[in-house]
Design an enzyme around this catalytic site. Structure first.
Site, short mmCIF file in Angstrom:
data_model
loop_
_atom_site.label_atom_id
_atom_site.label_comp_id
_atom_site.label_asym_id
_atom_site.label_seq_id
_atom_site.Cartn_x
_atom_site.Cartn_y
_atom_site.Cartn_z
N ARG A 15 -51.10 106.73 84.97
CA ARG A 15 -51.48 106.28 86.30
C ARG A 15 -51.62 104.77 86.27
NH1 ARG A 15 -56.97 104.96 86.78
NH2 ARG A 15 -58.28 105.58 85.01
N GLU A 195 -52.67 96.55 86.62
CA GLU A 195 -51.42 97.15 87.07
C GLU A 195 -50.29 96.89 86.08
OE1 GLU A 195 -50.82 97.46 91.64
OE2 GLU A 195 -51.63 95.46 91.26
N HIS A 196 -49.33 97.83 86.05
CA HIS A 196 -48.13 97.72 85.22
C HIS A 196 -48.46 97.61 83.72
CE1 HIS A 196 -46.64 97.03 89.21
NE2 HIS A 196 -47.14 95.81 89.27
N ARG A 197 -49.61 98.13 83.34
CA ARG A 197 -50.09 98.08 81.95
C ARG A 197 -50.39 96.65 81.49
NH1 ARG A 197 -50.67 102.50 83.35
NH2 ARG A 197 -50.27 104.42 82.21
N LEU A 198 -50.56 95.73 82.42
CA LEU A 198 -50.93 94.36 82.08
C LEU A 198 -52.45 94.26 82.12
CD1 LEU A 198 -48.19 92.39 84.06
CD2 LEU A 198 -48.17 93.15 81.67
#
Length: 218
Positions: A15, A195-198
């Site tokens: 997610r 977000e975006h695994r950042l």
């Protein structure tokens, strides 16, 4: 459903983390201030067991162990928890005082990792906390020889009832095998999902009387 289908489903579970970021300009110079703020927010969010932390220790063979313990106090001197001094964790800390704590506040998309060494609490500190516990919890401390093998749950229940009758009137004495530790922390890492695994990760490391702060790649 086959085992391979189950594994495929697990592999695709993910997610986005969207609850907010963490920026260097917003960090206090002392990590305890941020830890206190995050713990307060975890309590206000009514997370289940917000003071629950994973306690990791290592045995003489280098095998790591983990278990969940509740944080009971923290200040500039360290983070405090209590346990049976005959337990596996206590025996391992006797051989190697290095320890790692981990606070998994998933709902807030946050986690905190703590590194340090333990020191035993004084008998007065232990006694004061022990008598602040609920009466049945005090009795429970007497019942279990923590981490030892037992034949059945009934053994514990029978011993509890026996001691509850014995200590029905008057104060429950402090067991000689029950105590606590203060984790003298030297490193804290704060993780905020992004977000975006950042994700945002900041590492505090003690340098004398101050703290060095570094941003880590996610």
């Amino acid at each position: 459903m086959s085992d391979s289908d189950n594994l495929q489903q697990i592999a695709h579970l993910r997610r986005e983390y969207t609850r907010g970021g963490l920026r260097r300009k917003d960090l206090p110079e002392n990590p305890l201030e941020l830890f206190e703020k995050w713990l307060k927010q975890a309590c206000e969010a009514q997370l289940p067991d917000p003071t629950a932390m994973t306690v990791a220790t290592v045995d003489a063979q280098g095998q790591p162990y983990q278990r969940i313990v509740l944080l009971k106090h923290f200040d500039a001197q360290g983070m405090v928890f209590y346990t049976n001094l005959g337990s596996r964790k206590a025996q391992q800390l006797e051989q190697n005082p290095r320890i790692s704590l981990h606070f998994p506040w998933h709902f807030l998309e946050r986690q905190v990792m703590v590194l340090g060494e333990v020191e035993k609490l004084s008998p007065l500190e232990v006694l004061k906390y022990f008598h602040s516990r609920p009466h049945d919890s005090q009795i429970g401390a007497w019942v279990s020889k923590q981490s030892s093998k037992i034949s059945a749950r009934g053994v514990l229940e029978a011993k509890f009832l026996e001691l509850k009758q014995k200590f029905q009137q008057g104060e429950v004495p402090l067991p000689s095998f029950w105590g606590g530790y203060r984790v003298k922390f030297t490193t804290l890492e704060f993780w905020q999902g992004g977000e975006h695994r950042l994700h945002d990760r900041f590492l505090y490391q003690r340098e004398g009387d101050s703290w060095k702060i570094d941003r880590l790649a996610p």
